[in-house]
Design a protein around this motif. Structure first.
Motif, PDB file in Angstrom:
ATOM      1  N   GLY A 172       0.877  -1.259   0.024  1.00 18.39           N
ATOM      2  CA  GLY A 172      -0.234  -0.279  -0.032  1.00 18.39           C
ATOM      3  C   GLY A 172       0.666   1.316   0.493  1.00 18.39           C
ATOM      4  O   GLY A 172       0.879   2.293  -0.370  1.00 18.39           O
ATOM      5  N   MET A 173       2.069   1.361   0.858  1.00 11.86           N
ATOM      6  CA  MET A 173       3.011   2.571   1.332  1.00 11.86           C
ATOM      7  C   MET A 173       3.473   2.524  -0.494  1.00 11.86           C
ATOM      8  O   MET A 173       3.712   3.820  -0.992  1.00 11.86           O
ATOM      9  CB  MET A 173       3.773   2.665   1.981  1.00 11.86           C
ATOM     10  N   GLN A 174       4.358   1.164  -0.641  1.00 14.92           N
ATOM     11  CA  GLN A 174       4.557   1.828  -2.411  1.00 14.92           C
ATOM     12  C   GLN A 174       3.789   1.825  -3.570  1.00 14.92           C
ATOM     13  O   GLN A 174       4.646   2.959  -4.583  1.00 14.92           O
ATOM     14  CB  GLN A 174       4.823  -0.031  -2.451  1.00 14.92           C
ATOM     15  N   LEU A 175       2.831   2.034  -3.446  1.00 17.24           N
ATOM     16  CA  LEU A 175       1.336   1.964  -4.540  1.00 17.24           C
ATOM     17  C   LEU A 175       1.556   3.226  -4.180  1.00 17.24           C
ATOM     18  O   LEU A 175       0.728   4.256  -5.470  1.00 17.24           O
ATOM     19  CB  LEU A 175       0.719   1.539  -4.917  1.00 17.24           C
ATOM     20  N   LEU A 176       2.006   4.273  -3.567  1.00 14.67           N
ATOM     21  CA  LEU A 176       1.193   5.218  -2.735  1.00 14.67           C
ATOM     22  C   LEU A 176       2.605   6.817  -3.776  1.00 14.67           C
ATOM     23  O   LEU A 176       2.426   7.421  -3.520  1.00 14.67           O
ATOM     24  CB  LEU A 176       1.040   5.870  -1.246  1.00 14.67           C
ATOM     25  N   CYS A 177       3.586   6.066  -4.063  1.00 18.26           N
ATOM     26  CA  CYS A 177       4.883   6.545  -4.270  1.00 18.26           C
ATOM     27  C   CYS A 177       4.827   6.573  -5.942  1.00 18.26           C
ATOM     28  O   CYS A 177       3.815   6.184  -6.329  1.00 18.26           O
ATOM     29  CB  CYS A 177       6.055   5.576  -4.188  1.00 18.26           C
ATOM     30  N   ARG A 178       5.173   6.902  -6.764  1.00 20.53           N
ATOM     31  CA  ARG A 178       5.552   7.641  -7.824  1.00 20.53           C
ATOM     32  C   ARG A 178       5.697   6.049  -8.729  1.00 20.53           C
ATOM     33  O   ARG A 178       4.591   6.342  -9.738  1.00 20.53           O
ATOM     34  CB  ARG A 178       6.535   8.827  -8.618  1.00 20.53           C
ATOM     35  N   ASP A 179       6.242   5.558  -8.454  1.00 24.04           N
ATOM     36  CA  ASP A 179       6.531   4.286  -9.917  1.00 24.04           C
ATOM     37  C   ASP A 179       7.049   3.435  -8.332  1.00 24.04           C
ATOM     38  O   ASP A 179       7.934   3.401  -7.805  1.00 24.04           O
ATOM     39  CB  ASP A 179       7.448   4.406 -11.170  1.00 24.04           C
ATOM     40  N   SER A 180       6.779   1.940  -9.236  1.00 26.13           N
ATOM     41  CA  SER A 180       8.329   0.420  -8.869  1.00 26.13           C
ATOM     42  C   SER A 180       8.415   0.162  -9.982  1.00 26.13           C
ATOM     43  O   SER A 180       8.398   0.291 -11.007  1.00 26.13           O
ATOM     44  CB  SER A 180       7.031   0.490  -7.860  1.00 26.13           C
ATOM     45  N   GLU A 181       9.981  -0.051  -9.391  1.00 24.08           N
ATOM     46  CA  GLU A 181      11.036  -0.900 -10.040  1.00 24.08           C
ATOM     47  C   GLU A 181      10.258  -2.433 -10.551  1.00 24.08           C
ATOM     48  O   GLU A 181      10.632  -2.760 -11.036  1.00 24.08           O
ATOM     49  CB  GLU A 181      12.409  -1.350  -9.399  1.00 24.08           C
ATOM     50  N   GLU A 182       9.532  -2.358  -9.920  1.00 18.95           N
ATOM     51  CA  GLU A 182       8.777  -4.454 -10.225  1.00 18.95           C
ATOM     52  C   GLU A 182       7.826  -4.090 -11.190  1.00 18.95           C
ATOM     53  O   GLU A 182       6.774  -3.128 -11.210  1.00 18.95           O
ATOM     54  CB  GLU A 182       8.198  -4.395  -8.339  1.00 18.95           C
ATOM     55  N   ASN A 183       8.185  -4.386 -12.222  1.00 18.56           N
ATOM     56  CA  ASN A 183       7.610  -4.613 -13.506  1.00 18.56           C
ATOM     57  C   ASN A 183       7.000  -3.189 -14.035  1.00 18.56           C
ATOM     58  O   ASN A 183       6.315  -2.899 -14.498  1.00 18.56           O
ATOM     59  CB  ASN A 183       6.321  -5.255 -13.173  1.00 18.56           C
ATOM     60  N   ASN A 184       8.331  -2.638 -13.724  1.00 16.92           N
ATOM     61  CA  ASN A 184       7.985  -0.910 -14.095  1.00 16.92           C
ATOM     62  C   ASN A 184       6.920  -0.277 -14.078  1.00 16.92           C
ATOM     63  O   ASN A 184       6.267   0.204 -14.829  1.00 16.92           O
ATOM     64  CB  ASN A 184       8.459  -0.822 -16.283  1.00 16.92           C
ATOM     65  N   THR A 185       6.368  -0.439 -12.519  1.00 13.90           N
ATOM     66  CA  THR A 185       4.880  -0.190 -12.885  1.00 13.90           C
ATOM     67  C   THR A 185       4.649   1.670 -12.163  1.00 13.90           C
ATOM     68  O   THR A 185       5.516   2.183 -10.740  1.00 13.90           O
ATOM     69  CB  THR A 185       4.922  -0.917 -11.469  1.00 13.90           C
TER      70      THR A 185
END
Length: 195
Positions: free
Chosen positions: A79-92
Motif C-alpha cells: 500500500g505504501m509503495q503504491l502511493l509512491c511515484r513508480d516502482s521498479e517492480e515490473n516498471n509500474t
C-alpha cells in the motif's frame, strides 16, 4: 468512527481486520467510492505485486479516488509503495502521492526479500510513534523499498537505510506490517485512529 479498509487484489487483509478487532474497532472492507469517501479513517493495506495491484485499482477507479481522499489514510507494505511515484517492480506507474521511486533491493550477501523483525528509528516529528521509543522493532516482508526522502518519518537499515514510514498531509504510510508488529504496531494503529 467509520473505518474503511480498501478492498483490492492484495493479501493480508485478514490480519488488518484481526488487529482492528483486538482494539474493538468496527470497519468495512470495501471498494465502494461513497463508503470510502465518507469513512473517518481509511486503511490501504496489502501484500502482492505492484503492476497487478495497480491494474485492479485502475479498473475500479481507486487509483483516482485514493490520492483525492481528505481524511487520514494509513497505507502499509505494498500500500505504501503504491502511493509512491513508480516502482521498479515490473516498471509500474503508481499513484504519486509521495514523489518518490520504489527500488528493488540488490545485495550479494543479505537475503532478499527482507523478512522478519527489524528496528525502525523515528525521524523528526512522527505522530504515529507517539508514546513509543525512538527505536522500535516491527515486522517486515518486502523486496522493494522507498529510499530515504523528505517525506520519511522513520528509517530502517537493511542493505542500506530506507524509508520505514512516510507522511505527507493526510497520508501516513508504513513499509512494515503494523498489524502483525506486536504492541508497537498496535500503538501505531491506535495513534492513527486517534488522529
Amino acid at each position: 468512527m467509520e473505518i474503511a479498509i480498501i478492498k483490492y487484489n492484495a493479501g493480508n487483509v485478514q490480519s488488518v481486520m484481526y488487529a482492528l478487532d483486538r482494539i474493538g474497532m468496527k470497519y468495512q472492507w470495501t471498494d465502494d467510492e461513497q463508503v470510502i469517501r465518507s469513512a473517518d479513517k481509511v486503511i490501504f493495506p496489502g501484500v502482492g505485486e505492484a503492476s497487478t495491484a495497480m491494474a485492479y485499482l485502475r479498473e475500479k477507479g481507486l487509483d483516482q479516488l485514493i490520492p483525492s481522499l481528505k481524511q487520514p489514510v494509513l497505507a502499509t507494505c505494498i500500500g505504501m509503495q503504491l502511493l509512491c511515484r513508480d516502482s521498479e517492480e515490473n516498471n509500474t506507474t503508481c499513484m504519486g502521492v509521495f514523489d518518490v521511486p520504489v527500488k528493488r533491493f540488490v545485495s550479494s550477501d543479505l537475503k532478499i526479500p527482507h523478512v522478519g523483525w527489524n528496528s525502525i528509528q523515528a525521524q523528526g516529528e512522527n505522530i504515529l510513534m507517539e508514546g513509543l521509543k525512538k527505536e522500535e522493532y516491527v515486522y517486515f516482508v518486502h523486496s522493494f523499498y522507498a529510499p530515504v526522502n523528505p517525506y520519511t518519518t522513520a528509517t530502517c537499515d537493511y542493505v542500506q537505510p530506507f524509508s520505514a514510514m512516510l507522511q505527507k498531509d493526510n497520508f501516513y504510510a508504513a513499509q512494515f506490517h503494523a498489524e502483525i508488529s506486536g504492541m508497537a504496531g498496535q500503538k501505531i494503529i491506535q495513534n492513527f485512529l486517534a488522529l
